[in-house]
Design a protein around this motif. Structure first.
Motif, PDB file in Angstrom:
ATOM      1  N   ARG A 156       4.630   4.820  17.297  1.00 10.18           N
ATOM      2  CA  ARG A 156       3.994   6.096  16.974  1.00 10.18           C
ATOM      3  C   ARG A 156       4.853   6.908  16.028  1.00 10.18           C
ATOM      4  NH1 ARG A 156       1.228   9.152  21.990  1.00 10.18           N
ATOM      5  NH2 ARG A 156       0.914  10.777  20.461  1.00 10.18           N
ATOM      6  N   ALA A 157       6.163   6.925  16.294  1.00 10.99           N
ATOM      7  CA  ALA A 157       7.068   7.722  15.462  1.00 10.99           C
ATOM      8  C   ALA A 157       6.943   7.291  14.004  1.00 10.99           C
ATOM      9  CB  ALA A 157       8.494   7.548  15.948  1.00 10.99           C
ATOM     10  N   LEU A 158       6.870   5.977  13.824  1.00 10.15           N
ATOM     11  CA  LEU A 158       6.826   5.415  12.472  1.00 10.15           C
ATOM     12  C   LEU A 158       5.521   5.784  11.772  1.00 10.15           C
ATOM     13  CD1 LEU A 158       8.934   3.702  11.164  1.00 10.15           C
ATOM     14  CD2 LEU A 158       7.778   1.669  11.976  1.00 10.15           C
ATOM     15  N   ASN A 159       4.406   5.561  12.456  1.00 14.85           N
ATOM     16  CA  ASN A 159       3.110   5.766  11.813  1.00 14.85           C
ATOM     17  C   ASN A 159       2.792   7.230  11.614  1.00 14.85           C
ATOM     18  OD1 ASN A 159       1.951   2.985  11.481  1.00 14.85           O
ATOM     19  ND2 ASN A 159       2.591   2.945  13.603  1.00 14.85           N
ATOM     20  N   GLU A 160       3.130   8.045  12.625  1.00 16.51           N
ATOM     21  CA  GLU A 160       2.863   9.474  12.465  1.00 16.51           C
ATOM     22  C   GLU A 160       3.807  10.081  11.436  1.00 16.51           C
ATOM     23  OE1 GLU A 160       2.779  11.286  16.332  1.00 16.51           O
ATOM     24  OE2 GLU A 160       1.105   9.985  16.892  1.00 16.51           O
ATOM     25  N   GLY A 161       5.040   9.595  11.437  1.00 15.95           N
ATOM     26  CA  GLY A 161       5.998  10.064  10.442  1.00 15.95           C
ATOM     27  C   GLY A 161       5.500   9.771   9.037  1.00 15.95           C
ATOM     28  N   ALA A 162       4.999   8.550   8.846  1.00 18.10           N
ATOM     29  CA  ALA A 162       4.515   8.161   7.526  1.00 18.10           C
ATOM     30  C   ALA A 162       3.289   8.988   7.135  1.00 18.10           C
ATOM     31  CB  ALA A 162       4.185   6.669   7.506  1.00 18.10           C
ATOM     32  N   GLU A 163       2.395   9.222   8.100  1.00 16.23           N
ATOM     33  CA  GLU A 163       1.211  10.046   7.805  1.00 16.23           C
ATOM     34  C   GLU A 163       1.634  11.459   7.399  1.00 16.23           C
ATOM     35  OE1 GLU A 163      -1.729   8.898   7.595  1.00 16.23           O
ATOM     36  OE2 GLU A 163      -1.935   7.189   8.972  1.00 16.23           O
ATOM     37  N   ALA A 164       2.653  11.979   8.094  1.00 17.49           N
ATOM     38  CA  ALA A 164       3.103  13.343   7.799  1.00 17.49           C
ATOM     39  C   ALA A 164       3.652  13.427   6.378  1.00 17.49           C
ATOM     40  CB  ALA A 164       4.153  13.776   8.818  1.00 17.49           C
ATOM     41  N   ILE A 165       4.413  12.409   5.985  1.00 20.35           N
ATOM     42  CA  ILE A 165       4.961  12.402   4.622  1.00 20.35           C
ATOM     43  C   ILE A 165       3.827  12.321   3.602  1.00 20.35           C
ATOM     44  CG2 ILE A 165       6.406  11.130   2.981  1.00 20.35           C
ATOM     45  CD1 ILE A 165       8.295  11.970   4.961  1.00 20.35           C
ATOM     46  N   LEU A 166       2.854  11.461   3.877  1.00 18.57           N
ATOM     47  CA  LEU A 166       1.711  11.324   2.969  1.00 18.57           C
ATOM     48  C   LEU A 166       1.001  12.665   2.807  1.00 18.57           C
ATOM     49  CD1 LEU A 166      -0.026   7.933   3.832  1.00 18.57           C
ATOM     50  CD2 LEU A 166       1.325   8.529   1.836  1.00 18.57           C
ATOM     51  N   GLU A 167       0.867  13.366   3.916  1.00 18.98           N
ATOM     52  CA  GLU A 167       0.242  14.681   3.907  1.00 18.98           C
ATOM     53  C   GLU A 167       1.044  15.628   3.004  1.00 18.98           C
ATOM     54  OE1 GLU A 167      -2.481  14.926   5.896  1.00 18.98           O
ATOM     55  OE2 GLU A 167      -2.870  16.967   5.176  1.00 18.98           O
ATOM     56  N   GLN A 168       2.353  15.564   3.150  1.00 17.83           N
ATOM     57  CA  GLN A 168       3.237  16.438   2.379  1.00 17.83           C
ATOM     58  C   GLN A 168       3.136  16.179   0.885  1.00 17.83           C
ATOM     59  OE1 GLN A 168       7.182  15.932   4.052  1.00 17.83           O
ATOM     60  NE2 GLN A 168       7.619  18.081   3.673  1.00 17.83           N
ATOM     61  N   ILE A 169       3.008  14.904   0.503  1.00 21.16           N
ATOM     62  CA  ILE A 169       2.941  14.598  -0.932  1.00 21.16           C
ATOM     63  C   ILE A 169       1.492  14.449  -1.394  1.00 21.16           C
ATOM     64  CG2 ILE A 169       5.242  13.569  -1.073  1.00 21.16           C
ATOM     65  CD1 ILE A 169       3.995  10.828  -0.835  1.00 21.16           C
ATOM     66  N   ASN A 170       0.549  14.875  -0.561  1.00 21.71           N
ATOM     67  CA  ASN A 170      -0.883  14.881  -0.900  1.00 21.71           C
ATOM     68  C   ASN A 170      -1.428  13.524  -1.317  1.00 21.71           C
ATOM     69  OD1 ASN A 170      -0.969  17.657  -0.454  1.00 21.71           O
ATOM     70  ND2 ASN A 170      -0.291  18.059  -2.560  1.00 21.71           N
ATOM     71  N   LEU A 171      -1.005  12.487  -0.645  1.00 21.13           N
ATOM     72  CA  LEU A 171      -1.524  11.169  -1.005  1.00 21.13           C
ATOM     73  C   LEU A 171      -2.290  10.540   0.161  1.00 21.13           C
ATOM     74  CD1 LEU A 171       1.346   9.574  -3.129  1.00 21.13           C
ATOM     75  CD2 LEU A 171      -0.840  10.444  -3.923  1.00 21.13           C
ATOM     76  N   THR A 172      -2.661  11.348   1.137  1.00 21.66           N
ATOM     77  CA  THR A 172      -3.367  10.812   2.304  1.00 21.66           C
ATOM     78  C   THR A 172      -4.621  10.049   1.895  1.00 21.66           C
ATOM     79  OG1 THR A 172      -2.543  12.679   3.555  1.00 21.66           O
ATOM     80  CG2 THR A 172      -4.311  11.412   4.566  1.00 21.66           C
ATOM     81  N   THR A 222       0.844  -1.191   0.000  1.00 17.03           N
ATOM     82  CA  THR A 222       0.000   0.000   0.000  1.00 17.03           C
ATOM     83  C   THR A 222       0.884   1.247   0.000  1.00 17.03           C
ATOM     84  OG1 THR A 222      -0.090   0.190   2.392  1.00 17.03           O
ATOM     85  CG2 THR A 222      -1.782  -1.166   1.350  1.00 17.03           C
ATOM     86  N   VAL A 223       0.270   2.373  -0.349  1.00 17.96           N
ATOM     87  CA  VAL A 223       0.985   3.645  -0.376  1.00 17.96           C
ATOM     88  C   VAL A 223       1.586   3.921   1.000  1.00 17.96           C
ATOM     89  CG1 VAL A 223       0.667   6.127  -0.662  1.00 17.96           C
ATOM     90  CG2 VAL A 223      -0.470   4.536  -2.215  1.00 17.96           C
ATOM     91  N   PHE A 224       0.781   3.688   2.031  1.00 18.81           N
ATOM     92  CA  PHE A 224       1.240   3.919   3.393  1.00 18.81           C
ATOM     93  C   PHE A 224       2.441   3.029   3.733  1.00 18.81           C
ATOM     94  CE2 PHE A 224       0.893   2.939   7.979  1.00 18.81           C
ATOM     95  CZ  PHE A 224       1.064   4.212   8.488  1.00 18.81           C
ATOM     96  N   GLU A 225       2.354   1.746   3.366  1.00 17.70           N
ATOM     97  CA  GLU A 225       3.459   0.818   3.619  1.00 17.70           C
ATOM     98  C   GLU A 225       4.728   1.264   2.916  1.00 17.70           C
ATOM     99  OE1 GLU A 225       4.187  -1.671   5.369  1.00 17.70           O
ATOM    100  OE2 GLU A 225       2.290  -2.370   6.164  1.00 17.70           O
ATOM    101  N   ASN A 226       4.578   1.746   1.700  1.00 24.42           N
ATOM    102  CA  ASN A 226       5.724   2.240   0.942  1.00 24.42           C
ATOM    103  C   ASN A 226       6.478   3.290   1.743  1.00 24.42           C
ATOM    104  OD1 ASN A 226       6.268   1.752  -2.214  1.00 24.42           O
ATOM    105  ND2 ASN A 226       4.195   1.153  -1.722  1.00 24.42           N
ATOM    106  N   VAL A 227       5.716   4.254   2.262  1.00 21.56           N
ATOM    107  CA  VAL A 227       6.354   5.345   2.986  1.00 21.56           C
ATOM    108  C   VAL A 227       6.908   4.848   4.318  1.00 21.56           C
ATOM    109  CG1 VAL A 227       6.006   7.608   4.012  1.00 21.56           C
ATOM    110  CG2 VAL A 227       4.872   7.041   1.874  1.00 21.56           C
ATOM    111  N   ARG A 228       6.124   3.983   4.977  1.00 21.82           N
ATOM    112  CA  ARG A 228       6.574   3.510   6.291  1.00 21.82           C
ATOM    113  C   ARG A 228       7.879   2.725   6.165  1.00 21.82           C
ATOM    114  NH1 ARG A 228       2.341   0.551  10.159  1.00 21.82           N
ATOM    115  NH2 ARG A 228       2.590  -1.105   8.652  1.00 21.82           N
ATOM    116  N   CYS A 229       7.994   1.904   5.111  1.00 19.95           N
ATOM    117  CA  CYS A 229       9.233   1.156   4.908  1.00 19.95           C
ATOM    118  C   CYS A 229      10.428   2.080   4.719  1.00 19.95           C
ATOM    119  CB  CYS A 229       9.105   0.237   3.695  1.00 19.95           C
ATOM    120  SG  CYS A 229       8.311  -1.307   4.102  1.00 19.95           S
TER     121      CYS A 229
END
Lengths: 252, 427
Positions: A122-138, A95-102
């Motif tokens: 938390r660091a991992l999941n929130e970090g990944a959410e933040a990146i998704l937000e930044q690249i508008n793929l949430t 998934t898109v989220f997994e891509n970023v989390r990895c």
């Protein structure tokens, strides 16, 4: 300002053919540097040498003053250099989220851990959410990455590239194959996510190059024929002769 | 923003949530009550075999499904673990060792062998890995007649599980006691393997499977990621081997050879490599086919082979993939529209397969039965193979079923498409 990436007398031959013929390049911290040149000039090869994908034939590549020769891609990545690819290179089945989390795992110190649960960090999941937000793929978070549109996949790749917190980012033709509006979007995205980082990019689209880069190097037949601020390079007669004139005509 | 942040927080904190633990609790209860539903000794024997195969298949899928490594020699890790456990059964020390912890030694031995082999075989995935696994598998299988001390030559090595230290008074004399021992290890191993897939290394195993080069540019050495998956798979294969030793009390060359390695690939693929529970389904179906079908017909391997080919060709996601395909219609609340077309296609298809199988059985019997023995029993009816009637019946079943299934299939395709398309209004 210190030097982020320094290339001295770099050479690369494939058999008899010399593709990179003595490249010298110095890229300062926080610089946005574009490498341009006609097809087959060796731009992608140069990137592959810097990132350890191929071994160089001769010469030295230094990242923050440390020699990179003989280092594997993952070691170079751990030293703070990250790259994207000309052909989209993501994890299509995840998934898109997994891509970023990895892409966050190593930089957050998880290494080869088999005693942590990724969903519990938390660091991992929130970090990944933040990146998704930044690249508008949430909104696309739970979709397999392979199902995204082309432009979205490119955005995801940029997200993966910057996620690990590397301070030197290499982007290989980030806008290749995109429409005008998509290109504008990606350029804005690159500008946003590379603040405070060193950016080196290979690009064909002159609009993108002159819009983004502080400095431009022109690579022709494995040699850098000019380096400087966009205006200097544009005015350089050798560059005009070799490449820029026709490309600019085609671009406008 | 706040919305997603909150959900991710909830996800990150929650501890062990009920919805995550529920499948495991159900599985545990299920394993607990199974012997009360199927009480016969032969049923318990089949269930023991099934449970061991499940652990082995899950371990195999750590390589194939999770890590993208196609192994043709996974039997050796189960085998050597099992051999070691039988040896321990024959040692003096076994008298002071409770039987339930024996599989751990099998696991450790499997892990050590995987450590040695993995150090050179995981350098590359793909064909190189497959060929090395094949070579090593054959090599160790060949060792069974060379290193007779450990592998016992052609007779193998046998032991007696009841010599172990009684475990709370249980001496594991009966099948049912062994069943619960195996069921306990099945639950523990499956849970651990599932959790492994949720760790950073487990996630990166998927990443390396999908795109090893990208993983390298994220700071991970593809080789080390493969190596860790490989030794973990070796460990659980060894556990399965230990359980095999306890259940059968004998190990032979058959536990190491290519045939066993090949059939676990078949089991795993049949169940589906894409989902964690795929190999579990595969192991259950395969064991049932192997045990139940082999009682009915000598040709069972032919049918299993045909099933495997059909799976690879038409359902590359395996049985679990077929099940999960129905997720969208169920989510959209449209699965009901599939029921009728399914009946229209599947009933004739089953009749066609039965007709075909009957025809093959008739032919086999006519060609290979002892002279003068023309009576045979098939589908609970006895008839004479020299009589043209059963031939005609099976031919009609096969052809008619095929024709009806073909006729119904466009409707099924249409219904399937319809059931997977969300209604315009709901968008």
């Amino acid at each position: 300002m210190t030097t982020a990436l320094e290339i001295t007398n770099l050479r690369k031959s494939f058999g008899q053919t010399e593709i990179i013929r003595g490249v010298n390049l110095e890229i300062k911290d926080d610089e946005r540097h574009a490498v341009i040149g006609p097809n087959g000039a060796g731009k992608s090869t140069l990137f592959n040498l810097i990132t350890g994908r191929f071994p160089q034939t001769a010469g030295v590549i230094q990242l923050h003053g440390k020699d990179l020769s003989g280092k594997a891609p993952y070691e170079i990545n751990r030293m703070g250099l990250s790259r994207s690819f000309q052909i989209t290179n993501i994890f299509p089945k995840m998934t898109v989220f997994e891509n970023v989390r990895c892409s966050l795992l190593w930089s957050l110190g998880y290494k080869y851990s088999f005693w942590n649960m990724v969903s519990k960090s938390r660091a991992l999941n929130e970090g990944a959410e933040a990146i998704l937000e930044q690249i508008n793929l949430t909104a696309r978070r739970d979709l397999p990455a392979g199902l995204l549109s082309y432009a979205e996949q490119r955005a995801l790749e940029i997200g993966i590239t910057i996620a690990g917190g590397a301070d030197v980012i290499l982007l290989d033709e980030p806008t290749a194959g995109m429409s005008h509006s998509e290109t504008d979007y990606i350029v804005e995205l690159i500008r946003k996510v590379t603040v405070g980082k060193t950016l080196v990019m290979v690009e064909h689209d002159m609009g993108v190059v002159f819009g983004l880069a502080d400095k431009i190097s022109v690579l022709v037949y494995g040699e850098i024929i000019a380096t400087g601020a966009p205006e200097e390079v544009r005015a350089n007669p050798r560059v005009q002769e070799a490449y820029l004139g026709e490309a600019m005509e085609a671009g406008h | 923003m706040t919305d997603t942040a909150q959900t991710s927080q909830a996800r990150a904190q929650g501890g062990v949530t009920l919805s995550a633990a529920l499948p495991w609790i159900i599985a545990g209860l299920f394993l607990l009550v199974m012997p009360f539903i199927f009480q016969s000794n032969s049923a318990i024997t089949i269930m023991n075999q099934m449970a061991i195969t499940i652990i082995f298949a899950l371990s195999y899928n750590m390589l194939l499904g999770q890590g993208g490594m196609l192994s043709f020699g996974h039997a050796v890790y189960m085998g050597v673990g099992g051999f070691l456990c039988v040896h321990i059964m024959n040692w003096e020390i076994f008298g002071s060792l409770p039987l339930p912890i024996l599989p751990i030694f099998g696991g450790i031995f499997g892990l050590i062998l995987a450590l040695i082999v993995g150090s050179f075989s995981t350098r590359k995935a793909g064909t190189v890995f497959a060929m090395i696994s094949l070579g090593v598998g054959e090599l160790i299988a060949a060792c069974s007649v060379i290193i007779v001390v450990f592998f016992g030559g052609e007779e193998g090595i046998s032991g007696d599980r009841t010599y172990g230290l009684p475990f709370f008074g249980i001496e594991f004399l009966t099948q049912i006691e062994v069943y619960y021992l195996i069921a306990f290890w099945l639950l523990v191993s499956a849970l651990l393997m599932y959790l492994f897939s949720r760790t950073p290394i487990g996630r990166m195993a998927n990443a390396v499977r999908d795109n090893p080069e990208r993983a390298e540019f994220l700071g991970y050495s593809a080789r080390w990621v493969r190596f860790y998956s490989f030794i973990a798979a070796g460990f659980f294969a060894g556990i399965a081997g230990g359980l095999f030793a306890i259940n059968y009390e004998i190990l032979t060359e058959e536990n190491l050879n290519l045939h066993t390695s090949g059939s676990i690939l078949l089991v795993t693929f049949l169940g589906g490599v894409g989902f964690f529970f795929g190999p579990i389904i595969g192991a259950i179906v395969f064991t049932l086919l192997q045990t139940v079908l082999s009682l009915e017909t000598e040709l069972w391997a032919l049918y299993v082979g045909a099933l495997f080919v059909a799976t690879v060709m038409f359902f590359p996601g395996g049985l679990s993939g077929v099940l999960m395909m129905h997720g969208t219609p169920i989510k959209l609340g449209k699965w009901r529209m599939l029921v009728k077309p399914y009946i229209k296609v599947l009933v004739p298809a089953v009749l066609c397969i039965l007709g075909l199988a009957g025809f093959i059985e008739l032919m086999f019997h006519a060609r290979h039965a002892a002279i003068g023995e023309s009576e045979m029993t098939l589908f609970w009816t006895t008839f004479d193979h020299s009589n043209p009637m059963p031939w005609i019946v099976f031919a009609v079943l096969a052809l008619g079923g095929f024709w009806l299934a073909r006729k119904g299939s466009p409707e099924l395709t249409g219904a399937w498409h319809e059931a997977n398309t969300p209604d315009e209004v709901s968008e």
